[in-house]
Design a protein around this motif. Structure first.
Motif, short mmCIF file in Angstrom:
data_model
loop_
_atom_site.label_atom_id
_atom_site.label_comp_id
_atom_site.label_asym_id
_atom_site.label_seq_id
_atom_site.Cartn_x
_atom_site.Cartn_y
_atom_site.Cartn_z
N ALA A 162 0.80 -1.16 -0.18
CA ALA A 162 0.16 0.07 0.08
C ALA A 162 0.91 1.34 0.00
O ALA A 162 0.67 2.35 -0.44
CB ALA A 162 -1.09 0.15 1.10
N LEU B 59 -2.83 8.18 3.99
CA LEU B 59 -2.82 6.69 3.81
C LEU B 59 -3.09 6.02 5.35
O LEU B 59 -3.91 5.26 5.49
CB LEU B 59 -1.63 6.11 3.17
CG LEU B 59 -1.71 4.56 3.13
CD1 LEU B 59 -2.78 3.99 2.35
CD2 LEU B 59 -0.35 4.11 2.63
N LEU C 118 -6.52 6.54 6.24
CA LEU C 118 -7.54 5.57 5.50
C LEU C 118 -7.58 4.18 5.86
O LEU C 118 -8.71 3.59 6.13
CB LEU C 118 -7.03 5.59 3.98
CG LEU C 118 -7.52 4.69 3.27
CD1 LEU C 118 -9.12 4.95 2.91
CD2 LEU C 118 -7.32 4.61 1.53
N LEU C 119 -6.37 3.65 6.33
CA LEU C 119 -6.12 2.32 6.97
C LEU C 119 -6.87 2.29 8.23
O LEU C 119 -7.36 1.15 8.57
CB LEU C 119 -4.62 2.02 6.97
CG LEU C 119 -3.83 1.86 5.39
CD1 LEU C 119 -2.44 1.50 5.79
CD2 LEU C 119 -4.36 0.59 4.65
N ILE D 204 -10.46 2.21 7.76
CA ILE D 204 -11.26 0.61 7.50
C ILE D 204 -11.13 -0.27 8.63
O ILE D 204 -12.00 -0.82 8.73
CB ILE D 204 -10.29 0.44 6.33
CG1 ILE D 204 -10.47 1.33 4.99
CG2 ILE D 204 -10.54 -1.18 5.79
CD1 ILE D 204 -9.47 0.99 3.88
N LYS E 192 -9.32 10.35 -0.20
CA LYS E 192 -9.97 9.84 -1.36
C LYS E 192 -8.92 9.46 -2.24
O LYS E 192 -9.02 8.20 -3.10
CB LYS E 192 -11.11 10.45 -2.01
CG LYS E 192 -11.81 9.92 -2.92
CD LYS E 192 -12.80 10.88 -3.28
CE LYS E 192 -13.69 10.23 -4.79
NZ LYS E 192 -14.45 11.40 -5.35
N GLU F 211 -5.66 8.74 -2.09
CA GLU F 211 -4.89 7.73 -1.75
C GLU F 211 -5.66 6.16 -2.03
O GLU F 211 -4.87 5.35 -2.61
CB GLU F 211 -4.53 7.53 -0.29
CG GLU F 211 -3.72 8.77 0.08
CD GLU F 211 -2.39 8.60 -0.57
OE1 GLU F 211 -1.86 7.54 -0.88
OE2 GLU F 211 -1.59 9.79 -0.91
N TYR F 212 -6.91 6.23 -1.95
CA TYR F 212 -7.74 5.08 -2.34
C TYR F 212 -7.73 4.80 -3.95
O TYR F 212 -7.47 3.92 -4.29
CB TYR F 212 -9.09 4.89 -1.72
CG TYR F 212 -9.77 3.63 -2.02
CD1 TYR F 212 -9.49 2.51 -1.24
CD2 TYR F 212 -10.55 3.76 -2.90
CE1 TYR F 212 -10.17 1.26 -1.72
CE2 TYR F 212 -11.50 2.65 -3.40
CZ TYR F 212 -11.24 1.35 -2.71
OH TYR F 212 -11.94 0.33 -3.08
N LYS G 157 -5.79 -0.57 -4.28
CA LYS G 157 -7.05 -0.78 -3.59
C LYS G 157 -7.16 -1.97 -2.91
O LYS G 157 -7.56 -2.12 -1.48
CB LYS G 157 -8.16 -0.43 -4.48
CG LYS G 157 -8.19 0.89 -5.41
CD LYS G 157 -9.59 0.83 -6.22
CE LYS G 157 -9.63 1.95 -7.04
NZ LYS G 157 -8.48 2.37 -8.06
N ILE H 287 -4.67 -1.83 -0.02
CA ILE H 287 -5.21 -1.04 1.29
C ILE H 287 -6.51 -1.68 1.78
O ILE H 287 -6.45 -1.39 3.12
CB ILE H 287 -5.68 0.53 0.56
CG1 ILE H 287 -4.69 0.86 0.04
CG2 ILE H 287 -6.76 1.14 1.36
CD1 ILE H 287 -5.05 2.37 -0.93
N VAL H 288 -7.35 -2.30 1.08
CA VAL H 288 -8.55 -2.84 1.98
C VAL H 288 -8.01 -4.05 2.89
O VAL H 288 -8.48 -4.16 4.04
CB VAL H 288 -9.62 -3.28 0.95
CG1 VAL H 288 -10.53 -4.09 1.62
CG2 VAL H 288 -10.31 -2.12 0.34
#
Length: 285
Positions: A28, A38, A41-42, A45, A204, A206-207, A212, A215-216
């Protein structure tokens, strides 16, 4: 035996999820533009996804205000550590990162004696010394020590992690595990988002522009591995669970060799992983 009530089940899940987390974290960061975005975001999630376990594991919150005070303080230190870790993992190989992640055990061992009045036990400090040795082995190259700034940042980030751990000792026992895991991920996410002045569009981006899948998977692995490890500690003995959890270093060395083609210093990394396994056994005696 009900496998859902066995520590073996959860420690096995932890090893799988922790490896999933580390390997995908590295992927990622490959094309990351904003490390802070980032990280947020992580954590978002991981923090939100783990809440799906609440119907199975409960919605319990602590009623003692002191628990909340220590939790908030711990979250502050976890925020700093999490933000620094993205910088580290982007710039060092994943095997080295996994070795660095064992450093909090050294700090908490020393902190337990200095700040919590625990007895000085020789085997624990020998174990802590072995963890330091494992990091020296990783840093030793061609007859000299090769320590770049990211290794030093990794040590610093793990110091903050250690302080967080010492602050939230036993906090997880006062609330459901998904709630606890969610709070220690979402809290740092929103603090980093706010104090880092990160725009939603940057998160957004970064995703959208990043890997993807990685990251998920990293975000999911982050939240669920925390629950799995804490549950393993609840169901099993610390002296048994901790050394097996330390095998994650060796598992990640092997996984990095297979999936990330990381061949650098492989023998040294395997030796360091084995030393860490022995060290954790000594610390938990």
């Amino acid at each position: 035996m009900n496998i859902l009530n066995s520590w073996i089940t959860f420690i096995a899940l932890y090893l799988v999820l922790e490896t999933l987390y580390n390997q995908n974290y590295k992927k990622a960061t490959k094309n990351v533009k904003n490390n802070g975005a980032l990280t947020v975001l992580l954590e978002l999630i991981g923090g939100f996804s783990v809440l799906i376990l609440c119907p199975l594991m409960g919605w319990d919150f602590p009623s003692d205000y002191k628990i909340w005070v220590f939790l908030v303080l711990a979250i502050i230190f976890y925020t700093i550590a999490g933000r620094l870790n993205t910088n580290v993992i982007k710039n060092v190989d994943i095997s080295t990162y996994c070795v660095l992640r064992q450093i909090p055990t050294v700090f908490t061992t020393v902190g337990g004696v200095l700040f919590f009045g625990e007895n000085f036990i020789v085997t624990r400090f020998i174990g802590a010394g072995l963890i330091v040795l494992s990091n020296i082995i990783i840093s030793f190259t061609k007859g000299s020590f090769s320590v770049n700034k990211y290794l030093l940042v990794g040590i610093l980030s793990n110091l903050f992690t250690s302080i967080g751990r010492m602050l939230d000792i036993s906090i997880s026992d006062n609330m459901s595990l998904p709630i606890y895991s969610s709070l220690v991920l979402l809290g740092p996410a929103f603090l980093t988002w706010g104090f880092g002045r990160i725009k939603f569009s940057e998160i957004k981006e970064e995703y959208v522009q990043g890997d993807k899948k990685s990251i998920v998977l990293c975000g999911l692995g982050w939240g669920f591995m925390m629950v799995a490890l804490l549950k393993a500690y609840q169901l099993g003995n610390v002296t048994t669970v901790a050394p097996i959890a330390a095998l994650s270093v060796l598992v990640n060395v092997i996984a990095s060799y297979i999936f990330l083609k990381d061949r650098e210093k492989l023998p040294k990394k395997i030796v360091a992983a084995i030393i860490i396994f022995i060290a954790i056994i000594l610390i938990k005696l």
